[in-house]
Design a protein around this motif. Sequence first.
Motif, PDB file in Angstrom:
ATOM      1  N   GLU A 195       0.714  -1.283   0.107  1.00 21.74           N
ATOM      2  CA  GLU A 195      -0.053   0.356  -0.118  1.00 21.74           C
ATOM      3  C   GLU A 195       1.017   1.292  -0.094  1.00 21.74           C
ATOM      4  N   ILE A 196       1.863   1.215   0.845  1.00 18.32           N
ATOM      5  CA  ILE A 196       2.995   2.548   0.836  1.00 18.32           C
ATOM      6  C   ILE A 196       3.605   2.577  -0.385  1.00 18.32           C
ATOM      7  N   ILE A 197       4.187   1.543  -1.034  1.00 17.28           N
ATOM      8  CA  ILE A 197       4.784   1.684  -2.032  1.00 17.28           C
ATOM      9  C   ILE A 197       3.688   2.116  -3.488  1.00 17.28           C
ATOM     10  N   ASN A 198       2.463   1.765  -3.468  1.00 21.26           N
ATOM     11  CA  ASN A 198       1.824   1.751  -4.542  1.00 21.26           C
ATOM     12  C   ASN A 198       1.392   3.219  -4.574  1.00 21.26           C
ATOM     13  N   ALA A 199       1.304   3.848  -3.451  1.00 25.15           N
ATOM     14  CA  ALA A 199       0.908   5.225  -2.979  1.00 25.15           C
ATOM     15  C   ALA A 199       2.126   6.181  -3.444  1.00 25.15           C
ATOM     16  N   ALA A 200       3.292   5.882  -3.721  1.00 25.93           N
ATOM     17  CA  ALA A 200       4.208   6.626  -3.758  1.00 25.93           C
ATOM     18  C   ALA A 200       4.417   6.909  -5.326  1.00 25.93           C
TER      19      ALA A 200
END
Length: 576
Positions: A195-200
């Motif tokens: 989720e964190i990487i996809n939002a970056a």
Amino acid sequence: MARTVARVIIDALQELEVGHVFGVVGDALNPLTDAIRTTDGLEWVGCRHEEAAAFAASAQSQLSGKLGVCMGTVGPGAIHLLNGLYDAAKSRTPVLAIAGQVPLAEIGSDYFQEVDNDLLFRDVAVYRATVTSPDQMPRLLEAAVRAAIGHGGVAVLTVPGDLGDQELTQDRPARFPRTRQLTRPDEPGILQAAEIINAASKVTLLVGRGAREAREEVLALAEYIGAPMVLTLKAKEGFEGDNPYQVGQTGLIGNPAAAGAFDECDTLLMLGTDFPYRDWYPTGCRVVQIDTQEQNLGRRVPIDAGLAGDTGATLRALLPHLDAKPDRAHLDTARKHFATWRTGQQRLAEPAHDTKRWTGRLRSALDNPDHDIRPEALAAAVDAYADDDAIFTSDTGMATVWLSRFVTMHGDRRLIGSYNLGSMANAMPQAMGAQLWAPGRQVVAFCGDGGLSMLLGDLMTIKTYQLPVKLVVFDNRRLGMVKLEQEQAGLAEFGTELDNPDFAAVATALGLTGIRVTDPDTLTDSVRRAFATPGPVLLDVLTNPQEVAVPGKPTVQQGWGFAIAKVKELLQSHEG
């Protein structure tokens, strides 16, 4: 016929496929070294200093992934092992140290040379024990080896001098089950990281040695999310060659492209690294960390998600949950910046830089009036002529700086050094261990003059065993890194000057081939000759003591400190 304690230990080392035992012979070790003498496939390597023995054993362990073994006899012999063993412990590589002890009945009586080994090695060892009865074997040995391999650390087994030749009443072979478990985080942790990487929008990878076995997965990740890859020094091996995503190192040995890749990212993904320098981490971004050691998670920088597990197994679980990032601007900018920086560095490394370029002539007048050889040129020449499967070692300090910037770990090249402990004097003894481990490969040691002189006696070990190592000495007559530290802090250089001998002449006197280089015009031919000469060679190159390695992101404070230091040094020279 029952076996002796010494025989049980040596038979077990043979079973574990240990090829060499490094140490200095003496009293309590005599039963062990005699057992080695009569054992096929196991060679005793007599060093001149136990510290060199421990470094050599650690090098073999780091290169092979198997157990390294060294020995030190009673008291001072065991004490001398300590620095090399600390390097193994900090490198998380399995090493077994056999330490001698006074006769069993004399322990605790303040006997001649008595040292409490279990106390002495308490901080460095994941396991330590003193054998007090023959029938404790092979149980204690099994526990020591399992601890060293299982924890990736040092185990110390102490054998009193009167116990090694005693026979066991209940003998059995030592058993060492060999299994390797790959762990990965649970699904909630994987989904949180995804989720964190996809939002970056801009992800930068910081890749360490712990990700080396997952090269394919790391490259696939970088391609899928368009991420530039900053490498730790220990990740040069395995990730530098044939890698269209890497932008070099960070920290004091780093470059502006790596610093920019950090500054511009909104998410940092750490893979198999415990990079210790907090000041060099990016700020104002989210951080995801993957590491096999749970205690490493968040230790250096606050993290938003921590995944404890094998890098490869974790990435294989993570990749299906990630969204592709077709925008390559972040990666392309970092790579372009890196290419520009490397082009500039290669110009600095030209042997004729100081004479053919007007910028070089100006620079030379300011910082190299004696026309010494530029260390950049030496490192670049070694890189050009070393084999594609060469094994490199480097002393801590400026020798490592030049290696990091000018030697590329392409092909099957390997690299080790004291990159966690930061010891002096490691490169030469590590090269000894490396050469014995791989007798058919070229081994090149980047030696500082301070480091080499600290364990100079083991040049005789290299001669005795005719190890064809190539020792490249950056002879700047200085403790160069300390000089740089002082000047960046605004202090005048003090205590760093070295009154060196002609190291090539010393090597020649000891039976090695010695080559001394003082003229930049002869550098390339001298490096080529050193590599073409059979047997051990010491290449003593007089390099510029005033050379400065500019960090990837120098601060105003560092520059101001350096200017103040130079003024102090100038005034000091006039006063003298």
